[in-house]
Scaffold this active site. Structure first.
Site, PDB file in Angstrom:
ATOM      1  N   GLU A 373      41.086  41.887  50.696  1.00  0.00           N
ATOM      2  CA  GLU A 373      41.621  41.711  49.339  1.00  0.00           C
ATOM      3  C   GLU A 373      43.146  41.811  49.317  1.00  0.00           C
ATOM      4  OE1 GLU A 373      40.171  40.842  46.646  1.00  0.00           O
ATOM      5  OE2 GLU A 373      41.493  41.469  45.011  1.00  0.00           O
ATOM      6  N   THR A 505      40.909  26.556  37.213  1.00  0.00           N
ATOM      7  CA  THR A 505      41.100  27.608  38.210  1.00  0.00           C
ATOM      8  C   THR A 505      39.795  28.287  38.599  1.00  0.00           C
ATOM      9  OG1 THR A 505      42.491  29.501  38.817  1.00  0.00           O
ATOM     10  CG2 THR A 505      41.630  29.460  36.559  1.00  0.00           C
TER      11      THR A 505
END
Ligand SMILES: *[C@@H]1O[C@H](CO)[C@@H](O)[C@H](O)[C@H]1NC(C)=O
Ligand SMILES: *[C@@H]1O[C@H](CO)[C@@H](O)[C@H](O)[C@H]1NC(C)=O
Ligand SMILES: *[C@@H]1O[C@H](CO)[C@@H](O)[C@H](O)[C@H]1NC(C)=O
Length: 523
Positions: A373, A505
């Site tokens: 991440e 997106t």
């Protein structure tokens, strides 16, 4: 069929050191029906588990076989997954979801005083409904057997937007980030919003206006966006690289810091995507993207001190940069490639390929084969970035980054950029890298009834499942993974121009504005 690592090994896809592309090894890619079918099977496994244990709630928790309603409880996995099922041609799943759509009550939430993110609600629900509507009235019309149900996609999108639009009733017109539907429709009264959440509405709301003939939606979103296109207040760090937080009372910037990651990412993404939607009406958006892209290449592209061959994107605070990034920013490669295609500018394609390759490198270096991440490095020119924690100094020497947040939540951005790199080069190595990433995800994230977020990509087994399957697994990760192996179609990104769709997106493709409407009054 799953994605066994053994098949990847047998195909010789994992090299001894770095598996990503080396120059001079171009091999023309072509659709790969076997791999496309494997991705479709993973989608069906995920859907069947969700449908059995969680539908019509939002997310499946695949280990405990329970669910949550963190996206307003309207069935986010179903709406987010609908267009992927359409592209995969799964008529059963498509019609199951279509029959559910008219039953959703988008004017209220079951839980009173539950805040709804305008951004998340927009990109997932509004985006999913509009995309399915465009696809089922366009190239996939044969999948829908009932036109009433197709029409309800647009009707429901409009109902949802009619509730969400209370967000724009701020003094400036900069949208409030949070609204409530129950017991009354109202906004939170937040004093500021970030540019990702302000600037990732304009594509969906402009499409909604074009489809309904009601210009109000486009006007509201474009008014909010206008403060980002003509920034006032705290200055831009460099031309086109704006701050993060904008006052809802007067539209001025409150800071000069940012990145290509969370809070900002899809603002940059949509500037060039609006130009794809209509290059005449949104020429100014393109000009702003070009400014930001050139400043990014000039000031944010950073090579780690131990791996000068890699290029990551630093964050900025004024003209001071910090070498840290993360999985979210991995979409940047694809966005630069798209800009390069649309503007016919090789420098953006080249930079995008470097990013796609480097961010994929965060996958190949971890024990699980999946990127973390968050990560950081030392900039090879300025020396900024301090030094890695001692436990990771050996890792940093070879990998060129160290891990600052080790989890993975089924995010799509790396697969997204591999997809664009494949579409622009046609080189099969990008398909092989996507397959390698998918194989790692299959090994580490296949858990319980479906696929799960994991705790620690630095452990070979992923450090254990954290028991959530976000709806973007259906909408984005599996869609880009499928498209990289799928047949040519109108939806695929075209490297030589003539694109007919633009992906929001959340990877929901919308038909671009037809040329007869270009330059129309809406913009
Ligand atoms: C949706 O919820 C609202 C608010 O509770 C209610 O007034 C309305 O009747 C519901 N609509 C449908 C179609 O169930
Ligand atoms: C189409 O769906 C609507 C709404 O569920 C339903 O009322 C109608 O009977 C269906 N039409 C056909 C031909 O199945
Ligand atoms: C705009 O509003 C912010 C608070 O949201 C305030 O700090 C700032 O001074 C205001 N700027 C102008 C030009 O009014």
């Amino acid at each position: 069929m799953r994605f066994p690592s053994s098949s990847v090994l047998a195909l010789g896809l994992i090299g001894p050191a770095l598996a990503y592309p080396k120059p001079g090894a171009t091999k023309r890619g072509s659709p790969n029906p076997t791999r496309a079918a494997a991705v479709k099977a993973a989608f069906q496994t995920s859907w069947n588990a969700y449908h059995h244990f969680a539908f019509p709630h939002d997310d499946l928790h695949p280990v405990s076989n329970s669910f949550d309603d963190e996206r307003n409880g309207w069935g986010s996995s179903a709406i987010d997954g609908l267009d992927t099922a359409i592209l995969m041609g799964d008529a059963d799943i498509v019609n199951t979801i279509l029959q559910y759509v008219p039953q959703i009550n988008f004017t209220t939430t079951a839980v009173a005083n539950q805040g709804s993110s305008v951004f998340e609600t927009n990109i997932r629900y509004l985006g999913g409904l509009l995309s399915a509507y465009d696809l089922l009235r366009g190239p996939f019309s044969s999948l829908a057997t009932n036109q009433t149900l197709v029409n309800s996609l647009l009707r429901q999108a409009q109902t949802l937007a009619n509730g969400l639009k209370v967000a724009f009733t701020t003094p400036s017109g900069v949208p409030d980030p949070t609204v409530f539907f129950n017991p009354t429709v109202r906004r939170s009264g937040a004093s500021s919003n970030n540019v990702a959440e302000i600037g990732s509405l304009v594509l969906e709301w402009t499409r909604l206006s074009d489809l309904t003939g009601n210009p109000q939606y486009a006007q509201l979103a474009q008014k909010g966006e206008s403060y980002l296109l003509n920034p006032k207040g705290s200055p831009e760090a460099w031309p086109g690289l704006i701050g993060t937080f904008v006052s809802t009372s007067n539209g001025t910037f409150q800071d000069s810091s940012g990145s290509w990651s969370g809070l900002m990412d899809s603002f940059y993404e949509y500037l060039i995507k609006m130009y794809l939607y209509d290059p005449v009406a949104f020429a100014h958006y393109k000009d702003r993207w070009v400014l930001g892209a050139d400043s990014t290449i000039g000031h944010l592209g950073s090579h780690p001190s131990t791996r000068k061959d890699l290029t990551f994107l630093s964050s900025y605070n004024g003209q001071s940069t910090s070498p840290n990034s993360g999985h979210l920013a991995s979409f940047g490669g694809g966005n630069f490639i798209l800009g390069g295609i649309l503007l016919n500018e090789q420098k953006y394609i080249d930079f995008g390929i470097k990013l796609a390759s480097s961010y994929f490198g965060t996958y190949t270096q971890t024990a699980s084969g999946i990127g973390p991440e968050g990560f950081a490095w030392v900039d090879s020119v300025t020396g900024a970035g301090g030094s890695p924690p001692s436990s990771q100094s050996g890792f940093y020497s070879s990998a060129g980054f160290w891990v600052t947040a080790p989890y993975y939540i089924l995010r799509p951005e790396t697969l997204e950029s591999l997809y664009y790199a494949y579409r622009v080069t046609g080189d099969s190595k990008w398909q092989d890298l996507a397959w390698e990433a998918l194989s790692a995800i299959e090994d580490a994230c296949r858990a319980g009834s479906a696929y799960s977020s994991i705790n620690d990509v630095t452990q070979a087994n992923g450090g254990g499942a954290s028991d959530d399957m976000e709806s973007f697994w259906f909408a984005e990760a599996l869609k880009y993974a499928y498209l990289i192996f799928a047949e040519e179609s109108d939806v695929q990104v075209q490297a030589t121009g003539g694109n007919k769709f633009v992906f929001n997106t959340e990877a929901h493709p919308f038909s671009i504005r037809s040329s007869s409407r270009r330059g129309g009054h809406l913009a």
